[in-house]
Design an enzyme around this catalytic site. Structure first.
Site, PDB file in Angstrom:
ATOM      1  N   ASP A 150      76.371  55.093  52.366  1.00 31.92           N
ATOM      2  CA  ASP A 150      75.355  54.040  52.443  1.00 31.92           C
ATOM      3  C   ASP A 150      75.535  53.044  51.311  1.00 31.92           C
ATOM      4  OD1 ASP A 150      74.376  55.315  54.531  1.00 31.92           O
ATOM      5  OD2 ASP A 150      72.410  55.790  53.674  1.00 31.92           O
TER       6      ASP A 150
ATOM      7  N   ASP B 134      76.118  49.172  51.754  1.00 24.45           N
ATOM      8  CA  ASP B 134      75.179  48.193  51.212  1.00 24.45           C
ATOM      9  C   ASP B 134      75.864  47.226  50.264  1.00 24.45           C
ATOM     10  OD1 ASP B 134      73.093  49.140  52.646  1.00 24.45           O
ATOM     11  OD2 ASP B 134      72.255  50.370  51.031  1.00 24.45           O
TER      12      ASP B 134
ATOM     13  N   SER C 174      65.513  44.008  62.176  1.00 21.16           N
ATOM     14  CA  SER C 174      65.820  44.818  61.002  1.00 21.16           C
ATOM     15  C   SER C 174      65.118  44.185  59.798  1.00 21.16           C
ATOM     16  CB  SER C 174      67.335  44.938  60.933  1.00 21.16           C
ATOM     17  OG  SER C 174      67.871  44.384  59.845  1.00 21.16           O
ATOM     18  N   LEU C 175      65.304  44.754  58.632  1.00 23.68           N
ATOM     19  CA  LEU C 175      64.594  44.263  57.449  1.00 23.68           C
ATOM     20  C   LEU C 175      65.591  43.771  56.413  1.00 23.68           C
ATOM     21  CD1 LEU C 175      62.113  47.256  57.059  1.00 23.68           C
ATOM     22  CD2 LEU C 175      61.504  44.946  57.779  1.00 23.68           C
TER      23      LEU C 175
ATOM     24  N   GLU D 217      55.289  51.590  52.836  1.00 29.06           N
ATOM     25  CA  GLU D 217      55.593  52.759  53.668  1.00 29.06           C
ATOM     26  C   GLU D 217      56.936  53.356  53.261  1.00 29.06           C
ATOM     27  OE1 GLU D 217      55.636  51.371  57.729  1.00 29.06           O
ATOM     28  OE2 GLU D 217      53.900  50.087  57.395  1.00 29.06           O
TER      29      GLU D 217
ATOM     30  N   LYS E 162      60.502  54.447  53.591  1.00 29.05           N
ATOM     31  CA  LYS E 162      61.491  54.045  54.587  1.00 29.05           C
ATOM     32  C   LYS E 162      62.221  55.304  55.037  1.00 29.05           C
ATOM     33  CE  LYS E 162      64.978  50.556  55.487  1.00 29.05           C
ATOM     34  NZ  LYS E 162      66.097  51.354  55.960  1.00 29.05           N
TER      35      LYS E 162
ATOM     36  N   ASP F 106      64.769  57.730  56.714  1.00 30.45           N
ATOM     37  CA  ASP F 106      66.200  57.604  56.980  1.00 30.45           C
ATOM     38  C   ASP F 106      66.528  58.332  58.277  1.00 30.45           C
ATOM     39  OD1 ASP F 106      68.702  56.778  56.529  1.00 30.45           O
ATOM     40  OD2 ASP F 106      69.128  58.138  54.857  1.00 30.45           O
TER      41      ASP F 106
ATOM     42  N   ARG G  15      67.252  51.494  69.239  1.00 26.04           N
ATOM     43  CA  ARG G  15      67.268  50.088  68.904  1.00 26.04           C
ATOM     44  C   ARG G  15      68.490  49.389  69.489  1.00 26.04           C
ATOM     45  NH1 ARG G  15      67.404  47.545  62.897  1.00 26.04           N
ATOM     46  NH2 ARG G  15      69.352  48.684  62.826  1.00 26.04           N
TER      47      ARG G  15
ATOM     48  N   GLU H 100      60.419  55.998  63.787  1.00 23.52           N
ATOM     49  CA  GLU H 100      61.693  56.590  63.392  1.00 23.52           C
ATOM     50  C   GLU H 100      61.748  58.053  63.813  1.00 23.52           C
ATOM     51  OE1 GLU H 100      63.314  54.191  61.832  1.00 23.52           O
ATOM     52  OE2 GLU H 100      64.969  55.106  60.739  1.00 23.52           O
TER      53      GLU H 100
ATOM     54  N   TYR I  93      55.424  53.622  63.216  1.00 22.40           N
ATOM     55  CA  TYR I  93      55.055  52.653  62.187  1.00 22.40           C
ATOM     56  C   TYR I  93      54.904  51.210  62.645  1.00 22.40           C
ATOM     57  CZ  TYR I  93      60.195  52.484  61.891  1.00 22.40           C
ATOM     58  OH  TYR I  93      61.522  52.406  62.174  1.00 22.40           O
TER      59      TYR I  93
ATOM     60  N   LYS J 190      54.976  45.702  53.868  1.00 27.97           N
ATOM     61  CA  LYS J 190      54.606  44.799  54.964  1.00 27.97           C
ATOM     62  C   LYS J 190      53.293  44.119  54.606  1.00 27.97           C
ATOM     63  CE  LYS J 190      56.519  47.961  58.396  1.00 27.97           C
ATOM     64  NZ  LYS J 190      56.225  49.012  59.378  1.00 27.97           N
TER      65      LYS J 190
ATOM     66  N   LYS K 250      65.266  49.289  48.670  1.00 29.49           N
ATOM     67  CA  LYS K 250      66.111  50.480  48.776  1.00 29.49           C
ATOM     68  C   LYS K 250      66.165  51.225  47.443  1.00 29.49           C
ATOM     69  CE  LYS K 250      68.707  51.083  52.077  1.00 29.49           C
ATOM     70  NZ  LYS K 250      69.678  50.413  52.902  1.00 29.49           N
TER      71      LYS K 250
ATOM     72  N   CYS L 163     104.135  70.992  47.106  1.00 27.46           N
ATOM     73  CA  CYS L 163     102.909  71.392  47.807  1.00 27.46           C
ATOM     74  C   CYS L 163     102.386  72.687  47.204  1.00 27.46           C
ATOM     75  CB  CYS L 163     103.220  71.580  49.285  1.00 27.46           C
ATOM     76  SG  CYS L 163     101.872  72.339  50.192  1.00 27.46           S
TER      77      CYS L 163
ATOM     78  N   CYS M 296     102.779  75.639  50.060  1.00 32.82           N
ATOM     79  CA  CYS M 296     104.058  76.194  50.536  1.00 32.82           C
ATOM     80  C   CYS M 296     105.223  75.935  49.596  1.00 32.82           C
ATOM     81  CB  CYS M 296     104.379  75.647  51.923  1.00 32.82           C
ATOM     82  SG  CYS M 296     104.902  73.927  51.882  1.00 32.82           S
TER      83      CYS M 296
ATOM     84  N   CYS N   8     103.052  66.699  51.733  1.00 33.04           N
ATOM     85  CA  CYS N   8     103.923  67.865  51.732  1.00 33.04           C
ATOM     86  C   CYS N   8     104.964  67.676  52.829  1.00 33.04           C
ATOM     87  CB  CYS N   8     103.073  69.101  52.002  1.00 33.04           C
ATOM     88  SG  CYS N   8     104.004  70.499  52.612  1.00 33.04           S
TER      89      CYS N   8
ATOM     90  N   CYS O 227     104.479  74.976  56.509  1.00 37.99           N
ATOM     91  CA  CYS O 227     103.426  75.007  55.490  1.00 37.99           C
ATOM     92  C   CYS O 227     102.150  75.547  56.131  1.00 37.99           C
ATOM     93  CB  CYS O 227     103.191  73.601  54.943  1.00 37.99           C
ATOM     94  SG  CYS O 227     101.747  73.502  53.874  1.00 37.99           S
TER      95      CYS O 227
HETATM   96  S1  IVH Z   1      59.500  48.308  60.193  1.00 39.24           S
HETATM   97  C1  IVH Z   1      60.287  44.177  61.940  1.00 39.24           C
HETATM   98  N1  IVH Z   1      58.874  50.493  58.873  1.00 39.24           N
HETATM   99  O1  IVH Z   1      64.443  50.627  58.667  1.00 39.24           O
HETATM  100  C2  IVH Z   1      60.167  45.435  61.167  1.00 39.24           C
HETATM  101  N2  IVH Z   1      61.139  50.202  59.542  1.00 39.24           N
HETATM  102  O2  IVH Z   1      66.054  48.315  57.812  1.00 39.24           O
HETATM  103  C3  IVH Z   1      60.775  46.596  61.816  1.00 39.24           C
HETATM  104  N3  IVH Z   1      62.601  52.090  58.962  1.00 39.24           N
HETATM  105  O3  IVH Z   1      65.214  49.405  61.866  1.00 39.24           O
HETATM  106  C4  IVH Z   1      60.942  47.808  61.019  1.00 39.24           C
HETATM  107  N4  IVH Z   1      61.076  53.326  58.013  1.00 39.24           N
HETATM  108  O4  IVH Z   1      64.929  51.955  61.540  1.00 39.24           O
HETATM  109  C5  IVH Z   1      59.851  49.783  59.462  1.00 39.24           C
HETATM  110  N5  IVH Z   1      58.181  52.407  57.754  1.00 39.24           N
HETATM  111  C6  IVH Z   1      59.150  51.705  58.340  1.00 39.24           C
HETATM  112  C7  IVH Z   1      60.475  52.192  58.412  1.00 39.24           C
HETATM  113  C8  IVH Z   1      61.441  51.392  59.008  1.00 39.24           C
HETATM  114  C9  IVH Z   1      62.350  53.246  58.362  1.00 39.24           C
HETATM  115  C10 IVH Z   1      63.937  51.675  59.442  1.00 39.24           C
HETATM  116  C11 IVH Z   1      63.961  51.181  60.866  1.00 39.24           C
HETATM  117  C12 IVH Z   1      64.417  49.760  60.782  1.00 39.24           C
HETATM  118  C13 IVH Z   1      65.191  49.761  59.495  1.00 39.24           C
HETATM  119  C14 IVH Z   1      65.237  48.358  58.917  1.00 39.24           C
END
Ligand code: IVH
Length: 692
Positions: free
Chosen positions: A40, A44, A89-90, A121, A123, A125, A144, A179, A231, A295, A319, A413, A416, A431, A437
């Site tokens: 990850d 990232d 996505s965020l 909230e 996040k 995984d 998704r 999730e 969520y 949010k 993150k 090696c 062997c 090797c 081997c």
């Molecule tokens: S809200 C428009 N809330 O994170 C907003 N996402 O990086 C939509 N995720 O695709 C997402 N926990 O898979 C939201 N409490 C949470 C979350 C969450 C995990 C994931 C989700 C999303 C990704 C975005």
């Protein structure tokens, strides 16, 4: 790495291309094979670097830039569901300062001095889902996918007990999103079971959750313990909540699990305290979280803030830093893989990183050890970024003991004793012992029985190793004589003339032996591409094997060409380069390999590659053009269908076009077709036509 402001245009372009390729590879590994290729943290940082380069050179943004994509490419096999509202996505931020910037930007956009209240909230995984309810009944569920079209996982979602199937007092149309995840404990149990059964284990709970949810057979999903948190929402006929908090209250009333650590924060201090608190308890939580989502709580404000192309302006993901720890390298040893690659592994003083005890780390190769100057006895920072196999980030030079020892990379090696050589411009040393081997021999059998190859259930890594050590299996073809040798040892057993009697092994019985033999016997016919893949030719993965199968059609043709080094056809295949061709030809020059192949061919029927393009369909030989948005299938699916039915698919309308298939919002192509008098079909008419 060069600072962004020092990059020349050429360097920037080269890097953007490299990042796009790496991230695309990683996306496929992650989303389609549920096995990560990058950690990850690596992913990232590539994403961030891409963003920064694009910011400086907006004119270089590539058509396939990762910044334009959201989420997963789709796996074939699943029905598709087009989301009524895209699943977005965020944007990611990595520090509390950047969270402050985010809050500032929200205030600026709203033109207010007051800090709005945020819902913070954890996040989760896992893997996001959307569940659709009509008149209080669960109707369908989707992943998704690419954010626009997801995979139909209705039946799989139904197997998760926490998902309510009926709702009371809910809007007539309601999509609940959240999730799906696997708890750390369930992940651990599943992997432990897989290990004893000799199956490939999952790298982390998220991959395990994804691999379990995206199963074509929902019975498999049902056997795995999956959980979920809800969520957010998608389409809703009548929104009866005004804040994110009120939405959570509704969710609870309807019976959805809502994370107890969701917390309203009314100022920056509360946001920071909450962040520190979650960081502290993170390792003790029974599931993985990789950050915090903030949010704007008030939905009227959310609506005012709206969206950028693929992320909302009213939310951000903060993150967590990758989980790191400091520990000591007790030893460095070499593992030898299937193709003879020598991989250095560090044995560490065991340490807990993010709730998992870690005792090994991969050191990748010789150069990596040199570059990071890693020595035995060193104190190092290790990092577990979502995955089970951790990495050494850096050495702590101040803590280096005088007794620390440089690691001399072996030139023979360690298994062997054969020479281990490193070819020019290769990072790995290999090797040269080939199948004599033991390490390579074992790894090759493990590869032979693996999922994309012969996929023999019941022959896991541990069993292959034991069988090899005991002389029961030497080469892959020995698998097919196991059953005969089990009863009649005199003729076949490698052991002093005795039958194998596998059923009397510890932990085995008649049933498991029968199961194993059945599993083997089911594999006495093999499609050409899998057979080629199973041979374990260097650089030849499943995709290349498929290409070879498609182009040669028959194994003997392929092998004969390779034996006499007839490579004209080989190098003309799009996707097979010179280095790969060399490895393939070399494989067939080895006497050892030919012997094994010959024996295999006496046990296994290799099916010719069947080109299933139809030549008698209503559209065979016709040229078709798709335009507009299709509803029942994606554009690539439509194209694949047409190609399979023997049609040619063109990108633009001309006098040679036979049919134009028109989806919603079709533009100029439809008009041109009309002008040229070409037959225009709706999606439904097209589907009807190809039914014939
Ligand atoms: S809200 C428009 N809330 O994170 C907003 N996402 O990086 C939509 N995720 O695709 C997402 N926990 O898979 C939201 N409490 C949470 C979350 C969450 C995990 C994931 C989700 C999303 C990704 C975005």
């Amino acid at each position: 790495m060069k600072p962004i402001n020092e990059l020349t245009k050429e360097e920037a372009l080269a890097e953007l291309k490299y990042i796009a390729e790496e991230m695309a590879k990683s996306d496929i590994a992650y989303y389609q094979n549920d096995a990560p290729y990058l950690t990850d943290a690596e992913y990232d940082s590539l994403k961030l670097r891409n963003e920064q380069i694009e910011k400086r050179f907006p004119e270089l943004i590539l058509a396939n830039s990762p910044s334009k994509k959201i989420g997963a490419p789709l796996q074939s096999g699943f029905k598709k569901i087009t989301h009524r509202f895209p699943m977005l996505s965020l944007a990611d931020v990595f520090s509390i300062e950047e969270v402050d910037d985010f809050i500032m930007s929200v205030k600026r956009f709203l033109n207010t001095a007051e800090t709005p209240t945020f819902m913070a909230e954890p996040k989760i995984d896992g893997l996001s889902f959307s569940a659709r309810y009509e008149n209080g009944k669960f109707i369908s569920g989707a992943t998704r996918g690419d954010g626009i079209v997801g995979e139909d996982i209705t039946e799989n979602l139904k197997t998760i007990k926490q998902l309510p199937l009926t709702l009371e007092n809910a809007p007539a149309i309601l999509e609940v999103r959240g999730e799906v995840y696997m708890s750390k404990q369930d992940f651990f149990n599943l992997n432990q079971r897989y290990e004893t059964e000799g199956k490939k284990t999952f790298a982390n709970p998220r991959n395990a959750a994804a691999g379990s949810l995206r199963q074509l057979d929902s019975k498999i999903t049902a056997e795995r313990n999956l959980s979920l948190w809800a969520y957010t929402w998608g389409e809703v006929s009548e929104r009866c909540w005004n804040t994110q908090q009120e939405f959570f209250d509704c969710l609870e009333k309807w019976g959805f699990p809502v994370n107890p650590h969701n917390k309203l924060c009314s100022n920056q201090q509360e946001i920071e305290d909450n962040f520190n608190h979650l960081m502290e308890i993170r390792a003790d939580l029974p599931y993985d979280i990789d950050g915090i989502v903030y949010k704007v709580n008030d939905i009227t404000l959310q609506e005012r803030l709206g969206f950028l192309t693929r992320t909302p302006r009213w939310a951000v993901a903060h993150k967590f830093p990758a989980e790191q720890a400091i520990t000591k390298i007790n030893n460095i040893r070499i593992q030898v893989g299937r193709t003879g690659a020598l991989t250095p592994v560090a044995d560490l003083e065991p340490i807990t990183v993010g709730g998992v005890v870690v005792s090994h780390a991969t050191l990748h190769n010789e150069d990596e050890i040199k570059r990071k100057d890693i020595r035995i006895g060193d104190w190092v920072i290790i990092q577990r970024a979502g995955d089970v196999i951790p990495q050494v980030v850096a050495v702590l030079p101040d803590k280096r003991p005088e007794t620390s020892q440089e690691f001399i990379f072996p030139t023979t090696c360690p298994v062997c004793g054969a020479h281990a050589i490193r070819e020019e411009d290769e990072a790995v040393r290999r090797c040269t012992g080939g199948l004599s081997c033991p390490a390579q021999a074992v790894e090759r059998i493990i590869h032979f029985v693996s999922k994309d190859a012969f996929d023999i259930e019941g022959l896991g890594e541990k069993i292959v190793e034991d069988f090899y050590k005991e002389g029961i299996l030497h080469t892959p073809d020995d698998i097919f004589t196991l059953e005969e040798r089990n009863d009649d040892g005199d003729l076949f057993s490698h052991q002093s003339g005795t039958a194998l009697h596998l059923e009397s092994r510890e932990g085995w019985g008649k049933k498991s032996v029968d199961n194993l033999f059945n599993a083997i016997n089911r594999k006495r016919t093999m499609p050409l591409d899998r057979f080629i893949y199973a041979l374990g030719i260097r650089q030849v993965g499943s995709a290349t094997s498929r290409l070879l199968a498609q182009n040669y059609g028959n194994f003997i043709h392929f092998m004969n060409d390779m034996r006499v080094k007839e490579t004209a056809k080989l190098v003309s295949i799009d996707g097979i380069g010179g280095a790969m061709a060399k490895d393939i030809v070399e494989f067939f020059q080895e006497e050892h390999n030919l012997q094994i192949i010959n024996k295999l061919l006496s046990h296994v029927k290799v099916e010719d590659f069947i080109d299933d393009t139809r030549h008698d369909s209503p559209i065979s030989g016709k040229t078709v053009v798709f335009t507009g948005t299709l509803e029942k299938m994606t554009r690539s699916e439509a194209k694949a269908k047409a190609l399979n039915l023997g049609a040619k698919v063109a990108g633009s309308v001309s006098a040679h076009t036979d049919y134009v298939i028109m989806g919603a919002d079709a533009g100029s192509k439809a008009k041109k077709a009309q002008e040229l008098g070409i037959k225009i079909l709706s999606e439904a008419e097209f589907l009807e036509l190809i039914q014939k």
